[in-house]
Scaffold this active site. Structure first.
Site, mmCIF file in Angstrom:
data_model
loop_
_atom_site.group_PDB
_atom_site.id
_atom_site.type_symbol
_atom_site.label_atom_id
_atom_site.label_comp_id
_atom_site.label_asym_id
_atom_site.label_seq_id
_atom_site.Cartn_x
_atom_site.Cartn_y
_atom_site.Cartn_z
ATOM 1 N N HIS A 18 0.890 -1.266 -0.067
ATOM 2 C CA HIS A 18 -0.087 0.181 -0.168
ATOM 3 C C HIS A 18 0.570 1.344 -0.017
ATOM 4 O O HIS A 18 0.624 2.078 -0.818
ATOM 5 C CB HIS A 18 -0.858 -0.057 1.389
ATOM 6 C CG HIS A 18 -1.908 -0.918 1.437
ATOM 7 N ND1 HIS A 18 -2.284 -1.842 2.493
ATOM 8 C CD2 HIS A 18 -2.831 -1.381 0.404
ATOM 9 C CE1 HIS A 18 -3.212 -2.702 2.529
ATOM 10 N NE2 HIS A 18 -3.749 -2.656 1.056
ATOM 11 N N LYS A 42 -16.445 -6.922 4.881
ATOM 12 C CA LYS A 42 -15.258 -7.210 5.840
ATOM 13 C C LYS A 42 -15.399 -7.006 7.101
ATOM 14 O O LYS A 42 -16.399 -6.162 7.569
ATOM 15 C CB LYS A 42 -14.054 -6.556 5.342
ATOM 16 C CG LYS A 42 -13.574 -6.916 3.918
ATOM 17 C CD LYS A 42 -12.382 -6.087 3.516
ATOM 18 C CE LYS A 42 -11.850 -6.409 2.128
ATOM 19 N NZ LYS A 42 -10.554 -5.725 1.603
ATOM 20 N N ARG A 91 -1.819 -6.281 -8.234
ATOM 21 C CA ARG A 91 -0.817 -7.207 -7.679
ATOM 22 C C ARG A 91 -0.637 -8.352 -8.923
ATOM 23 O O ARG A 91 0.325 -8.768 -9.259
ATOM 24 C CB ARG A 91 -0.965 -7.901 -6.682
ATOM 25 C CG ARG A 91 -0.989 -6.909 -5.363
ATOM 26 C CD ARG A 91 -1.465 -7.829 -4.100
ATOM 27 N NE ARG A 91 -2.959 -7.878 -4.411
ATOM 28 C CZ ARG A 91 -3.700 -8.402 -3.333
ATOM 29 N NH1 ARG A 91 -3.314 -8.424 -1.957
ATOM 30 N NH2 ARG A 91 -5.096 -8.422 -3.699
ATOM 31 N N SER A 129 -3.198 -7.594 2.952
ATOM 32 C CA SER A 129 -3.605 -7.586 4.292
ATOM 33 C C SER A 129 -4.045 -8.737 5.449
ATOM 34 O O SER A 129 -3.621 -9.035 6.056
ATOM 35 C CB SER A 129 -4.607 -6.297 4.488
ATOM 36 O OG SER A 129 -4.318 -5.058 4.103
#
Length: 162
Positions: A18, A42, A91, A129
Site C-alpha cells: 500500500h 469485511k 498485484r 492485508s
C-alpha cells in the site's frame, strides 16, 4: 492542471505494498487523498481510527498526501473531495477483473471519475492485508510486510486475538 486523486482501501492493516502505491501516486499527482473506507463485507481487525493512525504515521511526512476516513460510495466521496481519479494497485492479473468492474461502476456513478492502475512493485505482488493478519495470528514474522513504525502494534493486536 491541478490534480487530486484518491487512493481508497480498507487498509486492515496497511502494508508495504500500500505504501509503495501511495508514494508513487504522490510523485505523479498534485494531491493524494488516502481514503480509509468502511467495507460492509469485511470484518476489520483494526478500527477505522487505528487504520487512519497507521497511515498518518507512515505517509504523513509526504507533503501532498492526506489521510481521511470515508463511509459510503467511493464515487460520491471522490466527487465530494474534488478528486478526478482513483488510484488502484494491481498485484496480479487476477486483481484486474475485479478492479476493472469497480472502475466501470464508479465511472457510471460519477462520469467525471477515472481510474488509474499502478502495477505493484514485484516485491509486493504476493502481499495482502489478509496474509499479514494470517502470518501474525500464527506468530510469524511480519517485518517484511508492514512499516517498521507500526509493526509492533499490528503484531501484538493480531497475535492477541489468538
Amino acid at each position: 492542471m491541478h490534480s487530486t486523486v484518491i487512493c481508497p482501501g480498507s487498509f486492515d492493516p496497511v502494508t508495504l505494498g500500500h505504501i509503495d502505491i501511495i508514494t508513487r501516486a504522490s510523485k505523479m499527482f498534485d494531491n493524494v487523498i488516502v481514503g480509509v473506507f468502511v467495507n460492509g463485507e469485511k470484518h476489520p481487525a483494526f478500527t477505522i481510527e487505528e487504520r487512519i493512525s497507521f497511515l498518518e504515521r507512515t505517509v504523513g511526512d509526504i507533503p501532498n498526501v492526506r489521510v481521511i476516513g470515508c463511509d459510503g460510495l467511493l464515487a460520491q466521496c471522490a466527487k465530494d473531495l474534488g478528486a478526478t481519479a482513483v488510484v488502484r494497485g494491481l498485484r496480479a492479473v487476477s486483481d484486474f477483473e475485479y478492479e476493472f468492474q469497480m472502475a466501470l461502476t464508479n465511472r457510471k456513478l460519477n462520469p467525471d471519475l477515472d481510474t488509474v492502475f499502478l502495477a505493484s512493485d514485484s516485491s509486493y505482488t504476493y502481499l495482502s492485508s489478509s496474509i499479514v493478519k494470517n502470518v501474525a495470528f500464527h506468530g510469524g514474522d511480519i517485518t517484511n510486510f508492514v512499516p517498521a513504525c507500526i509493526h509492533d502494534e499490528i503484531f501484538n493486536k493480531i497475535k492477541g486475538v489468538k
